[in-house]
Design an enzyme around this catalytic site. Structure first.
Site, PDB file in Angstrom:
ATOM      1  N   GLY A   1      -0.940   0.777  -4.671  1.00 35.42           N
ATOM      2  CA  GLY A   1      -2.529   0.095  -4.320  1.00 35.42           C
ATOM      3  C   GLY A   1      -3.938   0.593  -5.522  1.00 35.42           C
ATOM      4  O   GLY A   1      -4.310   1.504  -4.842  1.00 35.42           O
TER       5      GLY A   1
ATOM      6  N   CYS B   1       0.710  -1.306  -0.055  1.00 30.09           N
ATOM      7  CA  CYS B   1       0.215  -0.054  -0.190  1.00 30.09           C
ATOM      8  C   CYS B   1       0.781   1.355   0.202  1.00 30.09           C
ATOM      9  O   CYS B   1       2.298   1.236  -0.306  1.00 30.09           O
ATOM     10  CB  CYS B   1      -0.606  -0.221   1.372  1.00 30.09           C
TER      11      CYS B   1
END
Ligand code: AMP
Length: 505
Positions: A72, A44
């Protein structure tokens, strides 16, 4: 090998096939992350900003997250609050989708405040529940606490067991919620949020780059190995934390420095404070950030990603030379290494593919058939450039082999006389416990076939991978974790345990 690196033994590697075990427990075979019990996927990007002068920060977070979108594409979110407003008052919006799909002018206006954090999330099947989107915002003893996490804990099951035995309930299947729970619990006994963060961090094992927002403070924390990146910037009086420096440029902020491994930075109206009490002096930065994840214009821990990829391409040209007419790369992440190969070998560099940028990463398509068609949708060959030529085709990695097999075929169909495949990382053979999405070991082509076998399967005329020994040189000696290539991990990985009460989706 540094003494602190743990070599996974063959016996353990065998037992590590818990991926399959956990899947069969859940009855979700074929969806590898459906119930990967010790692992909620976190590849992420995180962003945080505090503007002590009181300006609204939502737009900056939006731009920062857009710059981190490559980390992401599944879900994203923003939480904001006002340091001068009522404690406990926060604004949150998060959903599945790209930053530009989830946020619009109106939604940004509904996120007022001078303090905020944001998150872009990558996860595979099991983690894609809408409630897993971050940041996570909770109400706790001191008002509001929000956090955004990049990384993956390896002791989540133990932590969860301890919490549920004491009556905790969870709304998500992420390890980030476990962190939030511990923070809230520690905060009951501590004088400051930073003491609670440190007490929590001492329980965590694995990788984490965290941005945490309390009613008055923005906190950044990096795990002691510095596995995941996090940097600090400034724009006017505003402080910014971001996974990568490219997000600072996107909001016109100046790069101050990387948050150090094991360092906690506390940003408040008083300025910057730093606490280094978690530091051990043993760092292991994820090499895959330099190989593939990070954006080309980012600088992580003092190394330009671009320079690292050029260096990998140069090393590849030295170890696997070949006579050819054109060096080309798989767009986008294979291009800089191809350039490095060309510079070192003296063979001209050129483009051989057009990339349709509006198609998502093929790697994350769930079935093999979809992955195959994804490659054709995404890339088409510049036939006139390759016809009759001997081509060196460079990519950053081979995972299952789908991308490369298709591209070699496309080049040959377009009339290339030879295609020599060069990969700017070593053979990908082992799991990552720290957040890189790796298919099961059986699916990795380097575990299934010999070098000759891979070359034949790809339909290539020759094949060469970067040597393991070239990895440190690629990042100028920075201490690295290269466990996915060499099975050496910087920490002991606990045996997997089932989670107590849920089973994936
Ligand atoms: P494959 O087609 O399965 O061999 O995957 C190789 C392609 O996926 C390469 O072009 C890489 O750039 C890309 N890739 C490698 N690792 C990852 C990852 N963890 N997540 C997404 N894409 C990846």
């Amino acid at each position: 090998m540094p003494a602190f690196l743990f070599l996974r033994t063959a016996a353990f590697a065998g037992s590590r096939n818990h991926k399959a075990d956990s899947l069969s427990v859940c009855g979700r075979f074929g969806q590898k992350e459906a119930c990967n019990m010790d692992k909620a996927k976190e590849e992420c990007g995180v962003f945080g900003i505090l503007d002590p002068e009181g300006g609204s920060v939502a737009h900056s977070i939006y731009y920062g997250l857009t710059a981190l979108q490559h980390r992401g594409q599944e879900a994203c979110g923003i939480v904001t609050s006002d340091t001068s407003g009522p404690v406990g008052n926060y604004h949150c919006r998060k959903n599945a989708g790209l930053v530009s799909e989830v946020f619009h002018e109106n939604s940004l206006e509904s996120l007022p405040g001078n303090l905020g954090i944001g998150h872009v999330r990558y996860s595979t099947t099991g983690g894609s529940r809408p409630e897993n989107a971050q940041p996570l915002a909770i109400s706790y003893i001191k008002g509001t606490l929000a956090l955004a996490h990049n990384g993956n804990l390896v002791n989540t099951a133990d932590l969860k067991w301890e919490l549920v035995r004491n009556g905790a309930v969870f709304h998500t299947t992420t390890d980030s919620e476990v962190i939030a729970f511990y923070l809230a619990r520690e905060r009951v006994h501590t004088q400051t949020i930073q003491e609670a963060v440190l007490a929590t961090a001492r329980k965590l094992s694995g990788s984490y780059a965290l941005v945490i927002m309390s009613p008055q403070k923005l906190i950044g924390l990096r795990d002691p190995y510095g596995l995941k990146p996090l940097c600090l910037g400034k724009r006017g009086q505003a402080y910014i934390l971001a996974s990568e420096s490219c997000a600072l440029s996107a909001v016109d902020a100046e790069f101050i420095r990387d948050v150090e491994p094991g360092e906690m930075v506390i940003l408040s109206e008083k300025g910057i404070e730093s606490n280094r009490s978690l530091q051990t002096g043993r760092c292991a930065h994820c090499i895959f950030e330099y190989i593939y994840f990070a954006r080309l214009d980012s600088r992580l821990d003092g190394i330009n990603v671009y320079d690292a990829r050029i260096a990998a391409g140069r090393a590849l040209a030295r170890s696997h030379p070949i006579a050819a007419d054109l060096v080309t790369g798989v767009p986008e992440s294979g291009l800089p290494a191809a350039k490095g190969f060309a510079l070192e070998s003296g063979i001209p560099f050129g483009f051989a593919f057009y990339k349709n940028s509006y198609i998502g990463r093929t790697f994350i398509k769930p079935s093999q058939a979809e992955r195959e068609s994804g490659v054709h949708l995404k890339l088409s060959v510049l036939a006139a450039t390759v016809k009759g030529k001997r081509i060196v085709l460079v990519d950053d990695s081979i995972v299952r082999g789908t991308t490369m097999k298709n591209l070699v075929q496309m080049l040959k169909d377009a009339g290339a006389s030879e295609v020599h495949v060069r990969i700017s990382s070593p053979p990908f053979r082992h799991p990552c416990y720290f957040g890189t999405d790796v298919p099961s070991e059986e699916e990795l082509i380097a575990n299934r076939l010999s070098m000759d076998g891979i070359c034949r399967m790809l339909g290539a005329d020759s094949l060469g991978y970067l040597d393991l020994k070239a990895l440190p040189e690629m990042v100028k000696g920075l201490p690295i974790c290269s466990g996915c290539f060499d099975n050496n991990y910087p920490m002991e990985i606990p045996e997997p345990k089932p989670f107590p009460f849920w089973c994936g989706e």
